[in-house]
Design a protein around this motif. Structure first.
Motif, PDB file in Angstrom:
ATOM      1  N   ARG A 184       0.838  -1.211   0.000  1.00 59.71           N
ATOM      2  CA  ARG A 184       0.000   0.000   0.000  1.00 59.71           C
ATOM      3  C   ARG A 184       0.866   1.251   0.000  1.00 59.71           C
ATOM      4  O   ARG A 184       0.630   2.195  -0.768  1.00 59.71           O
ATOM      5  CB  ARG A 184      -0.924  -0.001   1.217  1.00 59.71           C
ATOM      6  CG  ARG A 184      -1.809   1.232   1.331  1.00 59.71           C
ATOM      7  CD  ARG A 184      -2.534   1.288   2.689  1.00 59.71           C
ATOM      8  NE  ARG A 184      -3.430   0.166   2.865  1.00 59.71           N
ATOM      9  CZ  ARG A 184      -4.073  -0.089   4.007  1.00 59.71           C
ATOM     10  NH1 ARG A 184      -3.895   0.693   5.062  1.00 59.71           N
ATOM     11  NH2 ARG A 184      -4.886  -1.116   4.105  1.00 59.71           N
ATOM     12  N   VAL A 185       1.869   1.266   0.841  1.00 56.28           N
ATOM     13  CA  VAL A 185       2.736   2.439   0.959  1.00 56.28           C
ATOM     14  C   VAL A 185       3.510   2.674  -0.335  1.00 56.28           C
ATOM     15  O   VAL A 185       3.620   3.811  -0.815  1.00 56.28           O
ATOM     16  CB  VAL A 185       3.696   2.279   2.163  1.00 56.28           C
ATOM     17  CG1 VAL A 185       4.745   3.375   2.165  1.00 56.28           C
ATOM     18  CG2 VAL A 185       2.913   2.295   3.476  1.00 56.28           C
ATOM     19  N   PHE A 186       4.060   1.613  -0.910  1.00 62.06           N
ATOM     20  CA  PHE A 186       4.794   1.753  -2.175  1.00 62.06           C
ATOM     21  C   PHE A 186       3.882   2.295  -3.276  1.00 62.06           C
ATOM     22  O   PHE A 186       4.251   3.213  -4.015  1.00 62.06           O
ATOM     23  CB  PHE A 186       5.383   0.405  -2.606  1.00 62.06           C
ATOM     24  CG  PHE A 186       6.821   0.206  -2.205  1.00 62.06           C
ATOM     25  CD1 PHE A 186       7.835   0.277  -3.144  1.00 62.06           C
ATOM     26  CD2 PHE A 186       7.167  -0.045  -0.878  1.00 62.06           C
ATOM     27  CE1 PHE A 186       9.159   0.090  -2.791  1.00 62.06           C
ATOM     28  CE2 PHE A 186       8.492  -0.228  -0.507  1.00 62.06           C
ATOM     29  CZ  PHE A 186       9.495  -0.155  -1.460  1.00 62.06           C
ATOM     30  N   LEU A 187       2.686   1.714  -3.407  1.00 61.88           N
ATOM     31  CA  LEU A 187       1.781   2.149  -4.466  1.00 61.88           C
ATOM     32  C   LEU A 187       1.321   3.589  -4.256  1.00 61.88           C
ATOM     33  O   LEU A 187       1.188   4.351  -5.218  1.00 61.88           O
ATOM     34  CB  LEU A 187       0.566   1.217  -4.540  1.00 61.88           C
ATOM     35  CG  LEU A 187       0.850  -0.197  -5.072  1.00 61.88           C
ATOM     36  CD1 LEU A 187      -0.387  -1.077  -4.935  1.00 61.88           C
ATOM     37  CD2 LEU A 187       1.308  -0.165  -6.523  1.00 61.88           C
ATOM     38  N   ASP A 188       1.098   3.979  -3.011  1.00 59.87           N
ATOM     39  CA  ASP A 188       0.641   5.341  -2.737  1.00 59.87           C
ATOM     40  C   ASP A 188       1.739   6.376  -2.936  1.00 59.87           C
ATOM     41  O   ASP A 188       1.470   7.498  -3.371  1.00 59.87           O
ATOM     42  CB  ASP A 188       0.102   5.450  -1.304  1.00 59.87           C
ATOM     43  CG  ASP A 188      -1.393   5.186  -1.228  1.00 59.87           C
ATOM     44  OD1 ASP A 188      -2.063   5.294  -2.268  1.00 59.87           O
ATOM     45  OD2 ASP A 188      -1.890   4.881  -0.134  1.00 59.87           O
ATOM     46  N   LEU A 189       2.967   6.024  -2.631  1.00 59.01           N
ATOM     47  CA  LEU A 189       4.036   7.020  -2.685  1.00 59.01           C
ATOM     48  C   LEU A 189       4.780   7.046  -4.017  1.00 59.01           C
ATOM     49  O   LEU A 189       5.163   8.125  -4.488  1.00 59.01           O
ATOM     50  CB  LEU A 189       5.020   6.801  -1.535  1.00 59.01           C
ATOM     51  CG  LEU A 189       4.438   6.998  -0.130  1.00 59.01           C
ATOM     52  CD1 LEU A 189       5.538   6.960   0.920  1.00 59.01           C
ATOM     53  CD2 LEU A 189       3.662   8.297  -0.023  1.00 59.01           C
ATOM     54  N   ILE A 190       5.000   5.886  -4.637  1.00 56.28           N
ATOM     55  CA  ILE A 190       5.742   5.907  -5.905  1.00 56.28           C
ATOM     56  C   ILE A 190       5.004   5.218  -7.050  1.00 56.28           C
ATOM     57  O   ILE A 190       5.478   5.214  -8.177  1.00 56.28           O
ATOM     58  CB  ILE A 190       7.159   5.312  -5.758  1.00 56.28           C
ATOM     59  CG1 ILE A 190       7.106   3.836  -5.393  1.00 56.28           C
ATOM     60  CG2 ILE A 190       7.968   6.104  -4.739  1.00 56.28           C
ATOM     61  CD1 ILE A 190       8.476   3.164  -5.439  1.00 56.28           C
ATOM     62  N   GLY A 191       3.852   4.609  -6.770  1.00 54.34           N
ATOM     63  CA  GLY A 191       3.019   4.083  -7.843  1.00 54.34           C
ATOM     64  C   GLY A 191       3.411   2.736  -8.400  1.00 54.34           C
ATOM     65  O   GLY A 191       2.821   2.284  -9.376  1.00 54.34           O
ATOM     66  N   ILE A 192       4.398   2.072  -7.829  1.00 56.61           N
ATOM     67  CA  ILE A 192       4.771   0.719  -8.236  1.00 56.61           C
ATOM     68  C   ILE A 192       4.961  -0.112  -6.970  1.00 56.61           C
ATOM     69  O   ILE A 192       5.254   0.427  -5.899  1.00 56.61           O
ATOM     70  CB  ILE A 192       6.058   0.695  -9.098  1.00 56.61           C
ATOM     71  CG1 ILE A 192       7.188   1.478  -8.436  1.00 56.61           C
ATOM     72  CG2 ILE A 192       5.781   1.229 -10.494  1.00 56.61           C
ATOM     73  CD1 ILE A 192       8.500   1.446  -9.215  1.00 56.61           C
TER      74      ILE A 192
END
Length: 713
Positions: free
Chosen positions: A71-79
């Motif tokens: 969730r954090v990766f997708l929210d902050l950098i989109g991948i």
């Protein structure tokens, strides 16, 4: 003159001292008392928990570590995160480790690529003008400026000033001037018969409406034709705002030549240096074109040598010039082209020659920078030396002129300071001044909506009386004041504070009872669960497959799309020249955005055409989306690459372990019993049916890429 309706509204509100909540300057509220203060990680949680408790809700447990880091990766950098990052977090899921991961992601260059997407919707960023002709424009340097601004955490007040008035800053840099591409986003009509002044007025209207929506959360467009019926804005206010934007050069002019109704572009551009790697690519393409021309000539000469004298004598009756060329000992490319078009029009030989011609044409096109390339420039704003007069346009009709007005801001909002110049720079400073009750609220609300899927004010674009009341008004004001005053307009500090809060870290699991009690998660009694935006669905799949290019910036790229999707209309070259090598696999933010036909798979997943400012994308659920993920050539290629990656990276594992590895590549977490059982059935059934491990892994890859969970955070 102000209308009687507006004057009465102003008098009544002044007497009652009962302004609409959004027009009251926010103050920082005290933290509310809660029963379970130990749940709170920061101030945000007190406000959310207080609201939950008042409604009889209890917060959810913390999300599982694998789901949370994804969730954090997708929210902050989109991948999504690589497996080694997931394993590292699983071994140490502490708050300190989580904060370290968040800091790393906020510092990543991919942060800007993700967070710029929503801003480009606001800026109505596109690589074409719109309307039927939909000719191509250069404004991609502005897109790159936005990405860099997010990555550098440019303070939002400076971010605002440079986009609205970077050209008016003292000793403005090229980057600051390029930033004004924000307001070169309006559609431009260069079709025959267009009234240039009418189109210019439409663009200024768009700039007023977009500015008020993005920074004030206000539907000012309602006052274009008459006083606003719900909010305290008059038609006089509207055209006073209009005056700030009314002094830029006209962007389309009639071509000279009497009755010729056709149009030429005449807007303001700035030169942009050509990147060295782009120059090298042009040289390579030019060299390749010359080499293929030699092959083409040799092929034609070979075909010419096969003619007998009798055949040539037959041809010379209809094609004497071409026969003379055939009889030459040496021909050049243009002569070879002439021969082939006339003599070799049909048959197998023509097909091979046509293939070579396409290669030559494509390489020549790339050597010139692309068919849609107009030169290395970027559209920017520029003030004219002599200002235009601005008048109220009665009923919004540009030919029906009323009272003359001067540049000013709405009377019902905070004062326009005397030290502010009466131009776009002054307007920008007014928007981010400490007295403004709206800009900080509107901005933090958009950030909240990006992370949770709904704003604290759900009508993100409308903070007026017809908008929704905040679900957490004290939280909204606390975030706004902190963002503006304490964090000095830092977007990254606000984002970090939210993603480290307990309310964000909650599990998104929900029972039927919980869904019935809070169907829209209005009280944030569970974590967010949202489908990814169109561009990130593709980015995510490319990353999972191992194909994703990390190359940043530069001209828009053209990944594979259905043939003939662009139609040939008028003067514009509508051929779609597919990119090559890693440009096929770059992130969606770099994909060419043509308003009349934006990238089909993006359109299917609700990406807007960007013909106008778009504050939020409304998600749909259609069969076309499933068909896109299953059958679009891009996703088929991605599935093949994913299958190859699974086989290569897990070659030493047995089949069940390989299936688990594949699942983790797609979803970060380990599969549960039911999931691994289903994958085994798919794999072994495909193995029996197809008789090929390669086909079986393709089935697994396709299945995993099409899971709802894969395209959802």
């Amino acid at each position: 003159m102000r209308s009687l309706c507006f004057v009465l509204f102003a008098v009544l509100t002044a007497e009652a001292k009962d302004l609409h909540w959004a027009y009251v300057f926010p103050t920082k509220p005290d933290l509310p008392s809660v029963k379970h203060a130990d749940w709170a990680r920061n101030e945000i949680d007190f406000f959310c928990l207080s609201r939950m408790e008042s409604q009889g809700h209890a917060p959810k447990e913390r999300e599982s570590s694998a789901r949370l880091i994804r969730r954090v990766f997708l929210d902050l950098i989109g991948i999504p995160p690589p497996i080694e990052k997931v394993d590292s977090f699983l071994s140490d899921p502490s708050d300190q480790h989580l904060e370290q991961i968040v800091d790393e992601l906020l510092s990543s260059n991919h942060f800007g690529e993700k967070w710029a997407l929503g801003w480009l919707d606001l800026a109505r960023y596109a690589d074409s003008d719109g309307y039927q002709r939909d000719g191509f424009r250069n404004v991609w340097p502005y897109r790159d400026w936005v990405i860099r601004a997010f990555n550098s955490d440019m303070p939002f007040d400076q971010f605002t000033i440079e986009q609205l008035a970077g050209d008016l800053l003292p000793e403005a840099t090229n980057a600051q001037i390029i930033a004004t591409g924000f307001h070169r986003g309006p559609i431009l009509n260069l079709e025959a018969g267009t009234d240039p002044e009418e189109d210019r007025v439409k663009q200024v209207v768009d700039r007023v409406n977009t500015t008020s929506t993005v920074w004030l959360g206000t539907s000012m467009e309602c006052a274009q034709c008459h006083d606003h019926k719900h909010d305290p804005f008059s038609i006089h206010d509207y055209y006073s705002m209009f005056a700030f934007f009314n002094n830029t050069p006209i962007e389309g002019k009639r071509r000279p030549g009497g009755n010729d109704a056709s149009m030429n572009y005449s807007g303001s551009d700035i030169n942009v240096p050509v990147p060295t790697d782009e120059l090298n690519k042009r040289d390579e393409a030019a060299h390749k074109a010359r080499e293929v021309e030699k092959i083409y000539v040799s092929k034609v000469e070979e075909l010419c040598e096969s003619f007998s004298d009798d055949q040539l004598n037959e041809l010379v009756k209809k094609h004497p010039k071409e026969v003379d060329l055939i009889r030459k000992s040496k021909i050049d490319f243009n002569e070879a082209l002439k021969i082939s078009k006339t003599i070799f029009g049909k048959g197998k030989s023509s097909k091979s020659l046509n293939t070579l011609q396409k290669q030559i044409s494509n390489n020549k096109n790339r050597s010139k920078g692309g068919a849609f390339q107009i030169g290395y420039t970027s559209r920017v704003m520029r003030e004219m030396e002599k200002k235009r007069d601005t008048h109220i346009m009665l009923r919004g009709d540009f030919k029906n002129i009323g009272e003359k007005v001067t540049a000013d801001t709405p009377e019902s909002l905070h004062l326009f300071r005397d030290e502010f110049p009466r131009n776009r720079l002054g307007l920008a400073r007014w928007l981010v001044s400490k007295e403004n009750p709206l800009t900080a609220r509107v901005t933090v609300n958009r950030i909240w909506a990006e992370l949770f899927g709904r704003g604290i004010v759900t009508s993100i674009e409308d903070f007026g009386t017809n908008g929704t009341f905040p679900s957490h008004p004290e939280l909204l004001d606390w975030l706004a004041v902190t963002f503006q005053s304490e964090d000095s307009w830092s977007l990254k500090k606000t984002i970090k504070r939210i993603v480290l809060s307990s309310v964000y870290l909650q599990s998104s699991k929900v029972s039927q009872l919980g869904r019935d009690k809070d169907p829209n998660n209005s009280f944030h009694s569970r974590g967010p669960s949202l489908r990814l935006p169109a561009e990130l669905i593709r980015d995510n799949a490319l990353y999972i497959s191992g194909l994703l290019s990390t190359k940043m910036y530069g001209r828009p790229v053209r990944p594979v799309q259905p043939a003939n999707f662009w139609r040939v209309i008028g003067e514009v070259d509508n051929k779609y020249y597919v990119s090559e090598s890693e440009d096929l696999y770059r992130r969606g933010i770099y994909t060419i955005w043509r308003r009349s036909a934006h990238y089909p798979s993006f359109a299917n997943f609700d990406a807007p055409s960007r013909g106008a400012c778009k504050v939020r994308r409304e998600p749909s659920n259609t069969p076309l989306q499933a068909l896109t993920l299953l059958n679009d050539p891009v996703y088929v290629e991605i599935a093949k690459a994913f299958a190859a990656r699974i086989r290569k990276e897990s070659a030493e594992l047995n089949a069940p372990q390989q299936l688990e590895y594949a699942f983790r590549l797609a979803l970060s977490r380990h599969p549960n019993g039911a999931e691994i059982k289903a994958l085994k059935e798919i794999y072994f059934r495909a193995l029996d049916t197809e008789g090929s491990a390669e086909s079986a892994w393709f089935e697994i890859a396709t299945t995993l890429l099409n899971l709802h969970a894969t395209i959802t955070k």
